[in-house]
Design an enzyme around this catalytic site. Structure first.
Site, PDB file in Angstrom:
ATOM      1  N   LYS A 197       0.855  -1.193   0.000  1.00  0.00           N
ATOM      2  CA  LYS A 197       0.000   0.000   0.000  1.00  0.00           C
ATOM      3  C   LYS A 197       0.885   1.233   0.000  1.00  0.00           C
ATOM      4  CE  LYS A 197      -3.109   2.309   3.253  1.00  0.00           C
ATOM      5  NZ  LYS A 197      -4.125   2.071   4.277  1.00  0.00           N
TER       6      LYS A 197
HETATM    7  C1  R5P Z   1      -2.163   4.204   7.267  1.00  0.00           C
HETATM    8  O1  R5P Z   1      -1.343   3.611   7.872  1.00  0.00           O
HETATM    9  C2  R5P Z   1      -3.441   4.586   7.822  1.00  0.00           C
HETATM   10  O2  R5P Z   1      -3.639   3.880   8.942  1.00  0.00           O
HETATM   11  C3  R5P Z   1      -4.567   4.410   6.835  1.00  0.00           C
HETATM   12  O3  R5P Z   1      -4.942   3.075   6.688  1.00  0.00           O
HETATM   13  C4  R5P Z   1      -4.211   4.957   5.491  1.00  0.00           C
HETATM   14  O4  R5P Z   1      -3.607   6.182   5.614  1.00  0.00           O
HETATM   15  C5  R5P Z   1      -5.387   4.991   4.525  1.00  0.00           C
HETATM   16  O5  R5P Z   1      -6.296   5.886   4.892  1.00  0.00           O
HETATM   17  P1  R5P Z   1      -6.462   7.300   4.192  1.00  0.00           P
HETATM   18  O6  R5P Z   1      -7.122   6.996   2.874  1.00  0.00           O
HETATM   19  O7  R5P Z   1      -7.343   8.045   5.137  1.00  0.00           O
HETATM   20  O8  R5P Z   1      -5.119   7.898   4.003  1.00  0.00           O
END
Ligand code: R5P
Length: 263
Positions: free
Chosen positions: A174
């Site tokens: 990710k």
């Molecule tokens: C990352 O480590 C966070 O915990 C979230 O899972 C990630 O940032 C994704 O969320 P957002 O789309 O709000 O950035």
């Protein structure tokens, strides 16, 4: 790849399209009660049916998600630091693979902090998790590049982080979208999902989703740009249009607008 691992991956990445819409609600593990995620049950209940997979911690899973959930979950298993602590990157493994199996998770996620003081510690945690994940048929999602202090999130840095995570054996990586995102995808042998980042307009978030998919990401793991929207269900449905139905950003935004007018 053994059957269990393949089966779990197919519960995260939908075989029909080879893509995924993951809903990230794990933010509280270092941010506390984030805006519009103060009560995770209220946030996740209407959205969960539209998420192929929900990413969250075991505490929120146990207390805020009904065990009848049809879709899959990826458990965040790294943590140990907070937004007001010394260093966000100082994470270790906080949940065992055994507990993830007990909770019927389809995958486990941890953050790696390439370029930080804790680079080695977090990469070693990733390697340990991949070893255990392979033993039990549990896919590992490596989250790269969280935190402001990690320098510019440009293609060079993100390609480096993603490639290292994939080389260590992450099954899914990710990361964040950036200019020249194709370079990040090209250099990463594992499938990539894109985080949404801080809240922007729905139009921009759908644009970001479309650009990510066009550049080769296999989906999103999106949080704030869905549940901080005034129309979160319409937003996740619009994101699905882009990810699973090849809609353009404009088509998806028109769809979003239509849904919000119907309300
Ligand atoms: C990352 O480590 C966070 O915990 C979230 O899972 C990630 O940032 C994704 O969320 P957002 O789309 O709000 O950035």
């Amino acid at each position: 790849m053994d059957w269990g691992l393949k089966n779990r991956i197919s519960r995260i990445i939908k075989p029909e399209t080879g893509k995924t819409v993951m809903l990230a609600i794990d933010h509280g593990y270092f941010l506390g009660p984030t805006s519009r995620l103060e009560n995770p049950r209220e946030t996740v209940t209407p959205l969960a049916p539209y998420a192929d997979c929900v990413m969250l911690t075991r505490g929120v899973l146990r207390s805020c998600v009904d065990a009848t959930l049809a879709n899959s979950v990826v458990l965040r298993v790294s943590g140990g630091s907070s937004i007001i602590g010394e260093d966000l990157a100082n994470e270790e493994i906080i949940t065992s693979v055994e507990d993830a199996l007990r909770l019927n998770a389809s995958g486990i996620a941890l953050s790696v902090f390439v370029g930080s003081k804790y680079e080695k510690q977090t990469l070693l945690s990733l390697s340990k998790l991949v070893d255990e994940g392979e033993r039990y048929g549990m896919p590992v999602l490596a989250v790269t590049a969280v935190g402001k202090e990690l320098g510019k999130r440009d293609a060079r840095f993100l390609a480096l982080s993603c490639r290292i995570a994939a080389e260590i054996g992450a099954h899914i990586v990710k990361t964040y979208y950036c200019d020249n995102f194709e370079k990040v995808v090209e250099g990463c042998p594992a499938p990539i999902v894109v985080a949404g980042g801080p809240k922007m307009s729905e139009k921009d978030a759908l644009e970001l989703t479309h650009k990510s998919i066009s550049a080769g990401a296999i989906g999103v793991d999106m949080g704030r740009n869905i549940w901080q929207s005034d129309n979160p269900v319409a937003m996740i449905k619009a994101v699905r249009k882009v990810v699973h139905e090849d809609a353009t950003a404009k088509e998806a935004y028109d769809f979003f607008t239509k849904l919000t007018k119907k309300k």
